[in-house]
Scaffold this active site. Structure first.
Site, PDB file in Angstrom:
ATOM      1  N   ASP A 114       5.962  -2.788 -10.168  1.00  0.00           N
ATOM      2  CA  ASP A 114       4.748  -3.353  -9.574  1.00  0.00           C
ATOM      3  C   ASP A 114       3.872  -4.020 -10.634  1.00  0.00           C
ATOM      4  O   ASP A 114       3.039  -4.870 -10.318  1.00  0.00           O
ATOM      5  CB  ASP A 114       3.938  -2.265  -8.868  1.00  0.00           C
ATOM      6  N   GLN A 125       4.906   3.580  -2.592  1.00  0.00           N
ATOM      7  CA  GLN A 125       4.202   2.788  -1.586  1.00  0.00           C
ATOM      8  C   GLN A 125       2.767   3.274  -1.440  1.00  0.00           C
ATOM      9  O   GLN A 125       2.518   4.458  -1.206  1.00  0.00           O
ATOM     10  CB  GLN A 125       4.930   2.877  -0.236  1.00  0.00           C
ATOM     11  N   LYS A 178      11.655  -3.868   2.097  1.00  0.00           N
ATOM     12  CA  LYS A 178      12.027  -3.933   0.691  1.00  0.00           C
ATOM     13  C   LYS A 178      13.456  -3.435   0.483  1.00  0.00           C
ATOM     14  O   LYS A 178      14.208  -3.990  -0.328  1.00  0.00           O
ATOM     15  CB  LYS A 178      11.034  -3.123  -0.146  1.00  0.00           C
TER      16      LYS A 178
END
Length: 295
Positions: free
Chosen positions: A119, A96, A52
């Site tokens: 997210d 994460q 990422k």
């Protein structure tokens, strides 16, 4: 001939399409910034975060890496999230998952400022999605819609069967597909571990989306001719003494029946990462009040 949908190519198109938006923000003196928080020593999680960060560097998003000791108390993680929420230079926050067992995932999700929740999992953002007014579409479901678009697969009036009811993929994707919107207007069946006669549900579908985390659960015998198959699953299995990645769909038999299908790897995975960049740029635009054109 079956169309194998190239997720890497579609993701590259999304990244290219973000360049104009990032340029507009740069002209306004704003640099999109994504903070990634890793509280794990799991090699897979470390790899995901690294990828990422590389994606951010490729498109001109600043990546801020925060690593925490997995044994640290929960207060350290929540204090870090609070600091990032308050930092005006941070536009998106990604913690994460999974986090250590002594911390509840849902508590972490709720701690993130909804305006920085790239997210799309905060209850406020989930509620807006269900109501048909999403700010951030969760990355994997949004990536699936982009793949269907790239493959010229219409969802309006289509029967779609989703295998899997997770909060990350199955539920938000079902909500997106039934919306009265572009790449919505579908009739959606959501299947799960207690669904009776799964094959009957998948055979009647125009589009099958497998997102259940069971290696090669869906095979060609469970599909009708001309079905479009989107395989969200990524499972590591041992074969002939070697570790390999497979999806939730048995690719070769499904390919023989499907009109279009995504591979694993190289299908949905790259799209999830691309849509994270998309959400970060969108969050930056909203926070800076600088309108941009998104792909």
């Amino acid at each position: 001939m079956t169309h194998v949908i190239d997720g890497d190519a579609v993701a590259a198109d999304v990244r290219d399409g973000l360049s104009d938006a990032i340029g507009t923000l740069d002209d306004a003196g704003v640099t999109p910034t994504l903070a990634t928080v890793l509280m794990s020593d799991d090699p897979a999680s470390e790899t995901y975060v690294s990828m990422k960060q590389q994606d951010c560097a490729e498109v001109g998003i600043e990546a801020r890496d925060v690593e925490l000791d997995p044994e640290a108390p929960a207060e350290e993680l929540f204090g870090t999230v609070d600091d990032l929420n308050a930092d005006p230079d941070v536009n998106g926050i990604l913690v994460q998952m999974p986090v250590p067992d002594h911390i509840e995932d849902r508590d972490v999700i709720r701690a993130i400022d909804p305006a920085k929740d790239v997210d799309g999992f905060h209850p406020e953002n989930v509620g807006r999605l269900v109501a048909g007014d999403p700010v951030f579409k969760p990355c994997t479901p949004h990536g699936v819609l982009k793949l269907l678009d790239a493959a010229d697969v219409a969802t309006e009036g289509a029967d779609v069967t989703i295998v899997g009811r997770s909060n990350i993929v199955g539920k938000p994707l079902a909500n997106l597909l039934v919306q009265k919107a572009d790449y919505g207007n579908a009739t959606v069946t959501v299947c799960h571990s207690r669904t009776d006669d799964l094959a009957e549900k998948t055979r009647r579908a125009d589009v099958v989306i497998a997102a259940v985390g069971v290696p090669e659960l869906v095979d060609g015998s469970m599909l009708s001719d001309g079905t479009v198959v989107i395989d969200v699953g990524v499972n590591r299995v041992e074969r002939d003494g070697e570790s390999t990645l497979v999806g939730d769909v048995e690719f070769e038999s499904a390919k023989a029946t499907a009109r279009a299908i995504t591979p694993v790897p190289g299908g949905v995975g790259p799209m999830t990462r691309a849509m994270l960049l998309y959400n970060t740029v969108k969050a930056t635009s909203r926070q800076a009040d600088v309108p941009v054109s998104l792909p």
